[in-house]
Design an enzyme around this catalytic site. Sequence first.
Site, PDB file in Angstrom:
ATOM      1  N   HIS A 176       0.299   6.957   8.894  1.00  0.00           N
ATOM      2  CA  HIS A 176       0.793   5.779   9.255  1.00  0.00           C
ATOM      3  C   HIS A 176       2.260   5.552   8.749  1.00  0.00           C
ATOM      4  CE1 HIS A 176       1.145   1.046   9.707  1.00  0.00           C
ATOM      5  NE2 HIS A 176       2.090   1.117   8.802  1.00  0.00           N
ATOM      6  N   GLU A 177       2.417   6.078   7.782  1.00  0.00           N
ATOM      7  CA  GLU A 177       3.968   6.138   7.273  1.00  0.00           C
ATOM      8  C   GLU A 177       4.732   6.991   7.741  1.00  0.00           C
ATOM      9  OE1 GLU A 177       4.584   3.510   5.512  1.00  0.00           O
ATOM     10  OE2 GLU A 177       2.569   3.229   5.270  1.00  0.00           O
ATOM     11  N   GLU A 208       4.888  -2.140  13.314  1.00  0.00           N
ATOM     12  CA  GLU A 208       3.688  -2.120  12.540  1.00  0.00           C
ATOM     13  C   GLU A 208       2.557  -1.810  13.238  1.00  0.00           C
ATOM     14  OE1 GLU A 208       3.686  -1.454   9.580  1.00  0.00           O
ATOM     15  OE2 GLU A 208       5.625  -1.900   8.982  1.00  0.00           O
ATOM     16  N   HIS A 215       6.139   6.368  11.218  1.00  0.00           N
ATOM     17  CA  HIS A 215       7.446   5.458  11.032  1.00  0.00           C
ATOM     18  C   HIS A 215       8.620   6.231  11.068  1.00  0.00           C
ATOM     19  CE1 HIS A 215       5.959   1.254  10.966  1.00  0.00           C
ATOM     20  NE2 HIS A 215       5.102   1.615   9.786  1.00  0.00           N
ATOM     21  N   GLY A 228       0.715  -1.296   0.088  1.00  0.00           N
ATOM     22  CA  GLY A 228       0.150  -0.003   0.073  1.00  0.00           C
ATOM     23  C   GLY A 228       0.712   1.223  -0.048  1.00  0.00           C
ATOM     24  N   ALA A 229       1.978   1.340   0.770  1.00  0.00           N
ATOM     25  CA  ALA A 229       2.834   2.186   0.825  1.00  0.00           C
ATOM     26  C   ALA A 229       4.134   2.199   1.780  1.00  0.00           C
ATOM     27  CB  ALA A 229       2.340   3.587   1.677  1.00  0.00           C
ATOM     28  N   MET A 230       5.274   2.444   1.582  1.00  0.00           N
ATOM     29  CA  MET A 230       6.365   2.286   2.313  1.00  0.00           C
ATOM     30  C   MET A 230       7.016   3.395   2.726  1.00  0.00           C
ATOM     31  SD  MET A 230       8.488  -0.181   3.020  1.00  0.00           S
ATOM     32  CE  MET A 230       9.922   0.387   4.148  1.00  0.00           C
ATOM     33  N   GLU A 231       7.295   3.323   4.147  1.00  0.00           N
ATOM     34  CA  GLU A 231       7.906   4.504   5.004  1.00  0.00           C
ATOM     35  C   GLU A 231       9.377   4.617   4.795  1.00  0.00           C
ATOM     36  OE1 GLU A 231       6.872   1.464   6.151  1.00  0.00           O
ATOM     37  OE2 GLU A 231       8.348   0.771   7.871  1.00  0.00           O
ATOM     38  N   ASN A 232       9.950   4.522   3.328  1.00  0.00           N
ATOM     39  CA  ASN A 232      11.468   5.021   3.575  1.00  0.00           C
ATOM     40  C   ASN A 232      11.603   6.183   4.018  1.00  0.00           C
ATOM     41  OD1 ASN A 232      11.406   2.760   1.429  1.00  0.00           O
ATOM     42  ND2 ASN A 232      10.090   4.122   0.128  1.00  0.00           N
TER      43      ASN A 232
END
Length: 965
Positions: free
Chosen positions: A385-386, A408, A389, A349-353
């Site tokens: 959410h991201e 998570e 992180h 869905g998404a990624m917290e880079n």
Amino acid sequence: MGKVYYISKNVGLGLLVLGVTALATIIALSAVYHKEKAKNLGSPAGGSSNDTSTSTSTAVPSTTTSASKELWDHFRLPGSIVPVTYNVTLWPRLTPDADGLYIFTGHSVVVFHCVKETDLVIIHSNKLNLTGPGAALRGLGHVTAPAIQKHWFVENTEYLVLQLSRGLAVGATYALHTEFQGELADDLQGFYRSEYEEDGVKKIVAASQMQATFARKAFPCFDEPAMKAVFNITIIHDPSTVALSNGKDIDVADTVIDGIPVKVTKFEPTQKMSTYLLAFIVSDFVSIESRQNHLLIRIWGRKKAINNGQGEYALNVTGPILQFYERYYNASYPLSKSDQVALPDFNAGAMENWGLVTYRETALLYDPLVSSIWIKKRITSIIAHELAHMWFGNLVTLRWWNDLWLNEGFASYVEYLGTDYAEPTWNIRDYIVQYDLHKVFLVDALASSHPLSCPEEEVSDPAQINEMFDSISYSKGAAVLRMLSEFLTEPVFARGLSSYLNTYAFGNTIYTDLWDHLQQAVDNTPGIHIPCSVHDIMNRWTLQMGFPVVTIDTRTGRITQKHFLLDPDSVVERVSQFNYTWFVPIKWMKAGVEQQQYWLLQETDVNSQMRVSGQDWVLANTNVSGYFRVNYDLENWERLLSLLNTNHQALSVINRAQIIDDAFNLVRAKIVNTTLALRTTKYLHKERDYIPWESALRNLRYYIFMFERTEVFGDLQAYLKQRIQPLYEHYRTLTANWTKVLTLHTDVYNHITVIDVACVVGVRDCKEFVKTVYREWMDNPVKNPIQPDLRSTIYCNAIALGGMEEWDFAWRMFQNTTVASEASLLRGAMTCTKLPWLLNKYLGYTLDPNKIRKQDATATIQRIASNIVGLPLVWNFVRDKWSFIYEQYGKGSFSFSGLISGVTRRFSTEFELQELKRFKEDHSEVGFGSATVALEQAIEKITANIKWMADNKDQVWKWLKEELS
Ligand SMILES: *[C@@H]1O[C@H](CO)[C@@H](O)[C@H](O)[C@H]1NC(C)=O
Ligand SMILES: *[C@@H]1O[C@H](CO)[C@@H](O)[C@H](O)[C@H]1NC(C)=O
Ligand SMILES: *[C@@H]1O[C@H](CO)[C@@H](O)[C@H](O)[C@H]1NC(C)=O
Ligand SMILES: *[C@@H]1O[C@H](CO)[C@@H](O)[C@H](O)[C@H]1NC(C)=O
Ligand SMILES: [Zn+2]
């Protein structure tokens, strides 16, 4: 990461009765996702070459017996050497080479310390070929490096191994240079390529997804979260493109390499960080930006989407959300910029880079004229959410993947706080109960569930790591942390959190470090009392699976707890050191008055305060802050039911939803009888809030599925119609005949649900309304008169009520639209027709990639199966075409197992069970791939359905008839 979990989280909730059952899909989807990923990861890596100038190479067999295991056969790094900093240069080619292959080239230096004696360098590398001079080692300072005797790749454990002529000196620092080449594949892993079309032109983007173990596919690196280092990234790219990475660019220069004109973009050194949070993107995307103090905030995406204003909403909420977290964590945002990018092709869905968060387009881009309120809510939650992180996970990182649940679960909890701050009118905090708690209760109440936390040794290879990303980690993690925050109180929780983050900034931890800091916060706060340490309380929630049902007998004040199992006959094989008892914080109220929190520390206890008489009622788990279900003696149940019927607003919205959900689940566990649960729905004709309605419909859906093809259904429908009719009138008035757009969120959600249910159960006016407004659109296709929030339900119902003309119109609009979310609505709505021949035609379309995109095929078939008319068609279709479907769609498709569970969801007769068993035998040779587990589960569930029907059908029917007379 915000995973597949998110994709279906809010989708289809407007189609509670007719359409996809969102909840079941979420669970099915996430299950397959993990299984599927594990399967892909298990396949051997191709293309490791021995090409080198340094020495001869040997391919070393990696499947040795455990007794003779070499260091490189272990999935965990030996830890003799630790990285300090890297220089990484990557050059992705966005046009294929002579062999039609898309590649990237690169070179890298990693500076590392030797901390333990070793004559091996073991570094992660997956599917990379060494080129040019290959690998070279040099000592820094006055150290001379040993020679590299030989080197080789180990496919299984994904290593490049260098055998040195002598040992490295402990305490010394070395630099390892590598030059390499890899494929820029369209596999959505590591450094990968994504394609999309804009104005008829095919465009290529190079993007990355490193979590969990794919950084090693981009360059040789020590690819474990605790191997933090500083990265100096340089990207070489086409002059017409822009390159992005975690840091700000500090130098962009035009030059010519090998006769090719290029841009070289250098980025500022990153903070000390884990490899899984790196990101690189080369594209011709554009951005919009804003500044918050000195922080640069940008939203990137396709030119068309950004120029069309679709990034504005994300830009507007990002600043406030970051500000909220800075205050909540009491720690400033650790980077110089915050980029967020919408990618046309993205697996999660998404990624917290860190500093460069990546999203699916539908998780970041918002078009107020077309997108529904659900999309907006989803976007805000995912951003929240991201960004959570950025501190928790990125600044302070769990040492190893076995603690993923904390990372998570934490982000899944505080996303509600961040969203609430950005959109205070949404009351979003209440929704955690339905989206996380009640959802994961269904999984965690199975004998096959597992604990949140598991020992580090049990998680080592990539497949095991990927299995960690499941709804237990996300949703149970969130629910349990919320409970902790509630019983410590939010200020104490936040203080402990802040001290944890500041202590371990740029470092790594294990979950008990957080407990320690929370304990300190408790010890430093006068007036906070917990019955034992944070460790002791939390161990029971994290080290054993499941949760209790707490039964309160208000006649005696006796309180008992028992492991709650959805199927009381199931056998729990997993042993728990705590014997499946918990330390349960019980917030409760008596006759509307909040009482002092009570801790249940034994299996059974007596609290005389809970003994009541007369009209007084007891309600436990107020606001459902605790991770447990509640049952009462029948007299108290009666009092609660009567309260619902006379003055439901005496209870909070969440508690109304809780009573319904608990009652229905206690029925399934055979703890109370069916009519008790049905009676919790009687008051609904007075219920205006969305959350209790959603809870009831989610639970009643099972009844609908079971009875839809039986003589009971007419009465069930009539009963539902009685409940919904007043609500329908209410909203019709409120919206002035469905013309006014509502603003209060709960109203918006609820009026979508109301139309959905009302049309299906036959509220006449509802049918007229949807037909008319859809007809208006057909008469003037360029101007869609249907407001975005109501589109999903109106499309579906109008097509269900209509014929060929309505369907064909939807098909035309589906092909013409350029908005992804609109296409997806129409694709779903076309499954709603009641005409078998149209459904059959549509089924045929699903196997033609020119008509229905491959990624959407199984989901579409599944939705046709959720239509009662479509069910037998799909069942025949699946049996008939199994080999073909399996070949074409079974591999690497997330929703594949959902196909089996979707088709068999309504099966409840011995005959259907036999049919499914025969299907299993007939196709055992072709196999079922990722649907194997789903098939087994389906057989189990149908057996349970048959039992349920035998036990409940007469009772339910009798009750309905009495209610209606
Ligand atoms: C790599 O080395 C192995 C063992 O010496 C050899 O069998 C294989 O052909 C080599 N591969 C390449 C691409 O040179
Ligand atoms: C990366 O840049 C930082 C800051 O300039 C420097 O300290 C570090 O040594 C560099 N890394 C390498 C591998 O040279
Ligand atoms: C990393 O790159 C920088 C600048 O490009 C250079 O000055 C430095 O020496 C490199 N580090 C190593 C260890 O080669
Ligand atoms: C790596 O080497 C293998 C074996 O020579 C070759 O098949 C593969 O295409 C190479 N990959 C790249 C990206 O160069
Ligand atoms: Zn996450």
